[in-house]
Design an enzyme around this catalytic site. Structure first.
Site, mmCIF file in Angstrom:
data_model
loop_
_atom_site.group_PDB
_atom_site.id
_atom_site.type_symbol
_atom_site.label_atom_id
_atom_site.label_comp_id
_atom_site.label_asym_id
_atom_site.label_seq_id
_atom_site.Cartn_x
_atom_site.Cartn_y
_atom_site.Cartn_z
ATOM 1 N N GLU A 1 0.802 -1.219 0.000
ATOM 2 C CA GLU A 1 0.000 0.000 0.000
ATOM 3 C C GLU A 1 0.837 1.272 0.000
ATOM 4 O OE1 GLU A 1 -2.566 -0.666 3.353
ATOM 5 O OE2 GLU A 1 -4.065 -1.699 2.139
ATOM 6 N N GLU B 1 7.538 -22.081 7.173
ATOM 7 C CA GLU B 1 7.902 -21.228 8.302
ATOM 8 C C GLU B 1 8.915 -21.884 9.234
ATOM 9 O OE1 GLU B 1 5.099 -21.574 12.086
ATOM 10 O OE2 GLU B 1 3.996 -20.766 10.384
#
Length: 270
Positions: free
Chosen positions: A78, A109
């Site tokens: 953004e 992960e």
């Protein structure tokens, strides 16, 4: 037991009415801003370090897995449309790569070496900053990346939702957002995720303001990627210059951004 894995304060959730579930989730969510507020000194320290390095040409990287990784990518993605900065100035990396944005990648992960490989693919240097995001504060992907970044003289931060985490210990700045047990036990996409999102909003917004990407309270460098934003830009030019809507549109079309349009008008008018 770490806080993010502690049992919910609520039991028999399946026996609650819809109204009770919604109200109880909302009550829990109301505690999140207070938890974030307590971490402002650490958030400030992180922002100051990031700004100093970005002013020297550095970049900001977020690394995370699962929800934490997705939140970092969201915040990074953004920045270009909101502040007109180049893609690549703020980068979000998630364990398992872009596929993991939509679908979990098994065991990604758990790989301590993977984050550093991901960072190296971006030619990371000591001018850059890396912020690890992990609600538990112990995700191997994040810990491994922060350790290697620190070893290579890179400024690091860690955002977690437990006390005295390993992530805080290995990062230059540890931000701990203690929101307590989740409504659904262990579901850290809830309060923990909300707290992380608030902190990331604060970090990127403050960084961009300090880098001069906001004038007054306006996004003067925003990308004009749709009709809504063009309309907003025209209004901003009108407010800052006092010109008519038609003139504001003309200035925007000629200069391509609110900042350039306003600066050009003021230069001619002075």
């Amino acid at each position: 037991m770490i806080i993010t894995e502690a049992p919910s304060k609520f039991t028999d959730l399946e026996k609650m009415s819809v109204q009770e579930i919604l109200s109880n989730i909302n009550k829990e969510d109301q505690t999140v801003p207070a938890a974030v507020s307590k971490a402002i000194p650490q958030i400030e320290e992180l922002v100051e370090g990031v700004v100093a390095r970005m002013q020297q040409g550095g970049r900001l990287f977020y690394i995370g897995a699962g929800t934490s990784g997705r939140l970092g990518i969201l915040d990074a993605s953004e920045c270009p449309p909101t502040y007109g900065v180049p893609h690549g100035l703020v980068v979000g990396l998630i364990a398992g790569g872009d596929t993991a944005i939509r679908k979990a990648v098994e065991h990604a992960e758990d790989d301590e070496a993977l984050a550093w490989k991901d960072l190296q693919a971006h030619n990371i240097t000591a001018k850059d900053s890396v912020v690890g995001i992990a609600a538990s504060g112990r995700t191997p992907y994040v810990l491994g990346g922060i350790r290697k970044a620190s070893e290579n003289g890179i400024f690091t931060g860690g955002i977690s939702c437990n006390s005295n985490t390993e992530l805080s210990a290995v990062a230059d700045v540890g931000i701990e957002l203690i929101v307590g047990p989740e409504f659904v036990t262990g579901s850290t996409r809830m309060k923990s995720g909300t707290a992380q999102k608030l902190a990331l909003n604060m970090i990127s917004t403050t960084v961009m303001i300090r880098l001069g990407k906001v004038r007054g309270n306006k996004m003067v460098d925003m990308q004009l990627s749709n009709k809504k934003l063009v309309k907003r830009a025209v209004k901003m030019i009108m407010e800052d210059t006092g010109v008519s809507e038609a003139k504001a549109k003309e200035l925007l079309e000629a200069h391509g951004s609110v900042r350039k349009a306003v600066d050009s008008f003021r230069a001619v008018s002075s």
